[in-house]
Design an enzyme around this catalytic site. Structure first.
Site, PDB file in Angstrom:
ATOM      1  N   CYS A 122       0.837  -1.200   0.000  1.00 43.06           N
ATOM      2  CA  CYS A 122       0.000   0.000   0.000  1.00 43.06           C
ATOM      3  C   CYS A 122       0.873   1.251   0.000  1.00 43.06           C
ATOM      4  O   CYS A 122       1.881   1.314   0.715  1.00 43.06           O
ATOM      5  CB  CYS A 122      -0.906   0.002   1.229  1.00 43.06           C
ATOM      6  SG  CYS A 122      -2.041   1.422   1.289  1.00 43.06           S
TER       7      CYS A 122
ATOM      8  N   CYS B  30      -0.062   4.661   6.971  1.00 38.95           N
ATOM      9  CA  CYS B  30      -0.783   4.470   8.232  1.00 38.95           C
ATOM     10  C   CYS B  30       0.086   3.631   9.187  1.00 38.95           C
ATOM     11  O   CYS B  30       0.411   2.475   8.903  1.00 38.95           O
ATOM     12  CB  CYS B  30      -2.110   3.779   7.978  1.00 38.95           C
ATOM     13  SG  CYS B  30      -3.150   4.606   6.743  1.00 38.95           S
TER      14      CYS B  30
ATOM     15  N   CYS C  13      -0.632  -0.124  10.297  1.00 40.14           N
ATOM     16  CA  CYS C  13      -0.988  -1.128   9.296  1.00 40.14           C
ATOM     17  C   CYS C  13       0.208  -1.944   8.836  1.00 40.14           C
ATOM     18  O   CYS C  13       1.246  -1.388   8.446  1.00 40.14           O
ATOM     19  CB  CYS C  13      -1.650  -0.453   8.103  1.00 40.14           C
ATOM     20  SG  CYS C  13      -2.264  -1.626   6.883  1.00 40.14           S
TER      21      CYS C  13
ATOM     22  N   CYS D  56     -17.077  -8.975   3.949  1.00 38.43           N
ATOM     23  CA  CYS D  56     -16.402  -7.685   3.823  1.00 38.43           C
ATOM     24  C   CYS D  56     -15.243  -7.830   2.848  1.00 38.43           C
ATOM     25  O   CYS D  56     -14.300  -8.584   3.107  1.00 38.43           O
ATOM     26  CB  CYS D  56     -15.898  -7.216   5.181  1.00 38.43           C
ATOM     27  SG  CYS D  56     -17.207  -7.125   6.433  1.00 38.43           S
TER      28      CYS D  56
ATOM     29  N   CYS E 227     -20.090  -5.862   2.041  1.00 38.31           N
ATOM     30  CA  CYS E 227     -19.525  -4.564   2.415  1.00 38.31           C
ATOM     31  C   CYS E 227     -18.191  -4.415   1.708  1.00 38.31           C
ATOM     32  O   CYS E 227     -17.360  -5.325   1.733  1.00 38.31           O
ATOM     33  CB  CYS E 227     -19.337  -4.490   3.929  1.00 38.31           C
ATOM     34  SG  CYS E 227     -18.594  -2.931   4.510  1.00 38.31           S
TER      35      CYS E 227
ATOM     36  N   CYS F  70     -20.252   2.000   7.452  1.00 37.30           N
ATOM     37  CA  CYS F  70     -19.549   1.262   8.496  1.00 37.30           C
ATOM     38  C   CYS F  70     -18.272   2.037   8.785  1.00 37.30           C
ATOM     39  O   CYS F  70     -17.433   2.206   7.897  1.00 37.30           O
ATOM     40  CB  CYS F  70     -19.243  -0.149   8.011  1.00 37.30           C
ATOM     41  SG  CYS F  70     -18.224  -1.131   9.136  1.00 37.30           S
TER      42      CYS F  70
ATOM     43  N   ARG G 276     -19.233  -3.661  16.480  1.00 37.96           N
ATOM     44  CA  ARG G 276     -18.562  -4.891  16.055  1.00 37.96           C
ATOM     45  C   ARG G 276     -17.212  -5.040  16.741  1.00 37.96           C
ATOM     46  O   ARG G 276     -16.385  -4.134  16.698  1.00 37.96           O
ATOM     47  CB  ARG G 276     -18.376  -4.895  14.537  1.00 37.96           C
ATOM     48  CG  ARG G 276     -17.786  -6.200  13.997  1.00 37.96           C
ATOM     49  CD  ARG G 276     -17.661  -6.145  12.483  1.00 37.96           C
ATOM     50  NE  ARG G 276     -18.912  -5.709  11.903  1.00 37.96           N
ATOM     51  CZ  ARG G 276     -19.002  -5.005  10.773  1.00 37.96           C
ATOM     52  NH1 ARG G 276     -17.916  -4.654  10.119  1.00 37.96           N
ATOM     53  NH2 ARG G 276     -20.183  -4.650  10.311  1.00 37.96           N
TER      54      ARG G 276
END
Length: 381
Positions: free
Chosen positions: A65, A69, A72, A109, A142, A202, A272
């Site tokens: 990626c 972040c 992550c 998801c 999702c 979400c 969740r």
């Protein structure tokens, strides 16, 4: 405790607690923990009974990626030894999703690393959604693909996406210290785009990144204002090879207090229990079911979860039941899409601290995913 009685009454009426009340929940002592769980449990059962919704993650594209972040394992510069692969084909993703559905998952998801999808990526994911729904007509899908560009939310909705996930993660004040390649405002805008396109929003948070109690309350209050239908609460998994690898700031008791605070602030929302529950709650996971009404089944994006069968046994042993496909998750006033959580009348009422010492880091509990999507091994579901 007067505090807990007040919070229960507000939760049953869907009233927003004060910031001071939310902070007070996080400040309760371990001696008061069971009282806190019991109080928040009353609010949880008011709106969701004893149902637990199961969700299943499919990592469509893992690693590499360009975003930075800090939490992550897939980030720019990550040295975490995770699985790395490019886009799964629609039939591969559908097969992975089917394993989760067979295990009892009501929602699948679909997640892909990256800043956001190209139009070609949206086409690819749209075909994946169609393939999954061809196999499992009633399953909720999702998508979680990062920041959306104009028109992409509408295209995903047209393809059959029921929801879109994009977490706020932490407070606006501290967001720049976690990520520099995009902004907190970018994330808010993407959630709003999904809502405007008719998808269920979400959006949640990550706890355990070194934030203060005030930061946690800030992000949860921001989520209440944004009004998503589901709020995933993640607990940081400190992957070796990431900037936050040494951030072991949570105890099981602290994690439960955070979940209780979220429930009080977002009483009628699907809360969740997400990534990191096995790492930080450990044997206290069953208590969390009194606070949340939704969990992920099996593995996560780049880490392994506990066995899917163990999840099902935990739910049954704790006196809860898996929510069926025929059941609407949200309370009627939310499921109809008519109003935010501060309006309307509640359903019929249900029948009738000190800072803990942080234990040594449990690096043995972080296990990199080596099965399921992107591998030749069967998934954990």
């Amino acid at each position: 405790m007067d505090l807990l009685n007040t919070l229960v009454e507000k939760g049953l009426r869907r009233e927003l607690p004060t910031r001071e009340e939310a902070l007070a929940v996080l400040a309760t002592s371990d001696d008061e923990l069971l009282d806190v769980v019991a109080a928040a449990g009353k609010v949880r059962r008011q709106w969701f009974g004893r149902r637990v919704k199961l969700n299943y993650l499919v990592n469509l594209k893992s690693g590499l990626c360009p975003e930075d972040c800090s939490y992550c394992s897939q980030r720019l510069g990550s040295k975490a030894e995770i699985l790395k692969y490019t886009w799964l084909k629609p039939d591969e993703a559908s097969k992975a999703a089917a394993a989760g559905v067979a295990g009892g998952a009501k929602r699948v998801c679909l997640v892909a690393s990256g800043r956001g999808p190209t139009d070609k990526d949206v086409d690819r994911v749209s075909k994946t959604i169609e393939a999954i729904k061809d196999q499992n007509e009633d399953v909720e899908v999702c998508a979680c693909l990062g920041l959306l560009s104009d028109g992409q939310a509408e295209r995903l909705r047209a393809a059959g996406a029921d929801a879109y996930n994009h977490n706020l993660n932490t407070s606006e004040a501290t967001y720049g210290g976690i990520t520099t390649t995009h902004t907190y405002a970018d994330r808010v805008e993407t959630v709003q785009q999904a809502q405007a396109a008719g998808m269920s929003a979400c959006s949640g948070l990550i706890a355990g990144m070194g934030e203060t109690d005030a930061d946690l309350v800030d992000v949860v209050f921001s989520l209440r204002e944004l009004d998503p239908d589901s709020v995933p609460v993640n607990f940081l998994i400190p992957f070796e090879g990431t900037p936050l690898a040494k951030e072991w700031n949570l105890t099981p008791q602290r994690a439960l207090r955070i979940l209780a605070m979220v429930r009080f602030v977002c009483p009628d929302v699907e809360v969740r229990l997400a990534g990191g529950r096995e790492v930080h709650l450990r044997t206290m996971q069953p208590l969390a079911l009194h606070l949340v009404n939704s969990i992920f089944l099996g593995d996560y994006l780049t880490s392994e979860g506990q066995a899917g069968q163990a999840d099902l046994e935990m739910i049954a042993d704790a006196g809860f039941e898996v929510e069926g496909a025929e059941t609407t998750t949200l309370p009627e006033h939310r499921a109809g899409g008519g109003c935010a959580s501060a309006c309307g009348e509640p359903a019929a009422p249900e029948p009738k601290g000190e800072t803990p010492e942080i234990p040594a880091a449990r690096t043995d509990l972080v296990s990199v995913r080596r099965r399921g999507a992107g591998t030749d091994l069967a998934p954990n579901a």
